[in-house]
Write an enzyme that holds these catalytic residues in place. Structure first.
Site, mmCIF file in Angstrom:
data_model
loop_
_atom_site.group_PDB
_atom_site.id
_atom_site.type_symbol
_atom_site.label_atom_id
_atom_site.label_comp_id
_atom_site.label_asym_id
_atom_site.label_seq_id
_atom_site.Cartn_x
_atom_site.Cartn_y
_atom_site.Cartn_z
ATOM 1 N N HIS A 297 41.050 121.345 28.751
ATOM 2 C CA HIS A 297 41.370 122.293 27.680
ATOM 3 C C HIS A 297 40.107 123.039 27.289
ATOM 4 O O HIS A 297 39.013 122.456 27.283
ATOM 5 C CB HIS A 297 41.953 121.559 26.465
ATOM 6 C CG HIS A 297 42.625 122.457 25.470
ATOM 7 N ND1 HIS A 297 41.908 123.179 24.535
ATOM 8 C CD2 HIS A 297 43.930 122.762 25.274
ATOM 9 C CE1 HIS A 297 42.765 123.875 23.791
ATOM 10 N NE2 HIS A 297 43.986 123.643 24.211
ATOM 11 N N ASP A 355 50.145 120.409 27.542
ATOM 12 C CA ASP A 355 51.047 121.151 28.420
ATOM 13 C C ASP A 355 51.586 120.279 29.545
ATOM 14 O O ASP A 355 52.717 120.477 30.007
ATOM 15 C CB ASP A 355 50.330 122.368 29.013
ATOM 16 C CG ASP A 355 49.863 123.339 27.952
ATOM 17 O OD1 ASP A 355 50.698 123.739 27.132
ATOM 18 O OD2 ASP A 355 48.671 123.676 27.921
#
Length: 421
Positions: A297, A355
């Site tokens: 991320h 995700d």
């Protein structure tokens, strides 16, 4: 810098590093900063969300995301983001019922859907219809009035799920399902997605709770691209429906809201367990076009705290639906195990992110990939309206106007056709 020096004050927040106040930099030194993508620039003051990416901390109004996801509902979290404090029982019930009242759409809005092709992407329908709400709810566009701002915020939180569900129904050629006051927020959304006039949808409480957690974990995430877009558009004085539509447009980008869909596409590309080692080697060698989606991320340099919560939720959903032998979920579990222990990814802190798990959970719920970003927008609407309200109410708030580093031609004179080479 000698005679060109300037004293720039440091500003301190309640958490996080100090921030250099550069507002007088241009007037005192005649220069300004260059920061592509605003990665090192604080664009606003905010009391809503705090992130410490190095430590894997995410706080909403000071409350850890782990506590909210395990103890609060999405509606309770929405109230917290919007008003700054957890609601009392009475305030919570009033807010919950107010959202139910506003979940209905003006009946003429049904006509909007007929203007879209049946194969239109649900995000296109959502973006266009949300922007059009300003044509129906005139009493909510006066941004100078606090009561009007609050009304618009509640309307958007309540109506975006209905528009989203109807966008799905329209692309499926199925009749619209109206909101049901007897159901909770996630139950109602699942009902509007999957119920039919001939059969009431039986909501599985474990699946409803999984969706509620997905909504909580996507509700707000500080000054990301879509939230910054909402703030920038809002700074012009635009009505709140247009601001949220702009946020939806920004979210639609595959680098922002489409990451969970990319995870499923990656798993489909890998195909089987046996292909995982070869795929991992291609990722390590940085072969063109081969990326490990759903890991790492930009903000979190350790494990994404939201991913830890969804990891548990994912395994609960798989167990509830008996999907442990489904090839897609078996493949995801093995990829998670290998990547989480491989030294290459561990050293680079490429851990599974939110995700990775959210896409798998949504697939298990029977939601098609075309709707993944739409569900993201349903959740993030809460953060967008909270950030929009905060921006509007900030003393001395001005229209957003970034600067640029000009690299074009210097001033020159116009040349007639006959003299051009």
């Amino acid at each position: 810098m000698g005679e060109h020096a300037a004293e720039l004050p440091l500003l301190s927040g309640t958490l996080g590093p100090d921030v250099v106040d550069i507002r007088k930099l241009t007037t005192e030194l005649g220069v300004f900063t260059y920061d592509p993508s605003y990665g090192e620039t604080a664009s606003c003051r905010s009391a809503i969300t705090f992130i410490d990416g190095d430590k894997g901390i995410l706080l909403h109004r000071g409350y850890p995301i782990e506590q909210l996801a395990s103890k609060a509902s999405f509606v309770e979290t929405a109230y917290l983001l919007l008003y700054g404090e957890l609601p009392t029982e009475q305030k919570y019930q009033e807010f919950r019922w107010d959202l139910k009242e506003h979940a209905l759409l003006h009946e003429q809005i049904r006509n909007f859907f007929n203007g879209f092709r049946r194969d239109a992407h649900p995000m296109a329908i959502l973006c266009g219809t949300v922007a059009a709400l300003s044509a129906f709810y005139h009493d909510g566009v006066d941004i100078s009035n606090a009561a009007s701002r609050d009304l618009s915020a509640r309307r958007l939180i309540a109506k975006v799920p209905t528009i989203a569900a109807w966008a799905y129904k329209y692309t499926q050629g199925e009749p619209f399902v109206y909101p049901d006051d007897e159901l909770s927020f996630p139950e109602n959304f699942l009902s509007m997605l999957f119920a039919r006039p001939s059969a009431r949808y039986q909501v599985n409480p474990i699946l409803a709770r999984a969706l509620d957690r997905i909504f909580i974990l996507h509700a707000d995430h500080e000054q990301n691209a879509s939230t910054s877009t909402v703030r920038l558009v809002g700074s012009t004085g635009s009505n709140p429906f247009a601001c949220i539509a702009a946020g939806i447009a920004a979210l639609w980008g595959p680098a922002h809201g489409g990451a969970n869909e990319a995870v499923l596409n990656m798993l489909t590309q890998i195909g089987t367990r046996e292909n995982i080692p070869g795929f991992i080697e291609k990722v390590k060698s940085r072969e063109s076009g081969v990326r490990l989606m759903g890991f790492g991320h930009r903000v979190y340099k350790s494990f994404d705290p939201r991913a830890k919560i969804l990891q548990q939720t994912y395994h609960e959903v798989v167990a509830e639906l008996g999907l442990s032998h489904d090839p897609m979920f078996d493949l995801a579990t093995e990829l998670e195990r290998i990547a989480s222990h491989d030294e290459y990814f561990v050293q680079r802190r490429l851990y599974p992110n939110v995700d990775f798990y959210s896409g798998l959970i949504l697939r298990a719920l029977g939601i098609p990939t075309s709707m993944f970003t739409v569900l993201f927008a349903v959740a993030r609407t809460v953060g967008w309206v909270s950030q929009w309200r905060e921006m509007i109410e900030e003393p001395g708030q001005r229209i957003g106007r970034p600067r640029q580093l000009y690299v074009g031609a210097q001033q020159r004179d116009f040349v007639p056709f006959a003299d051009r080479k």
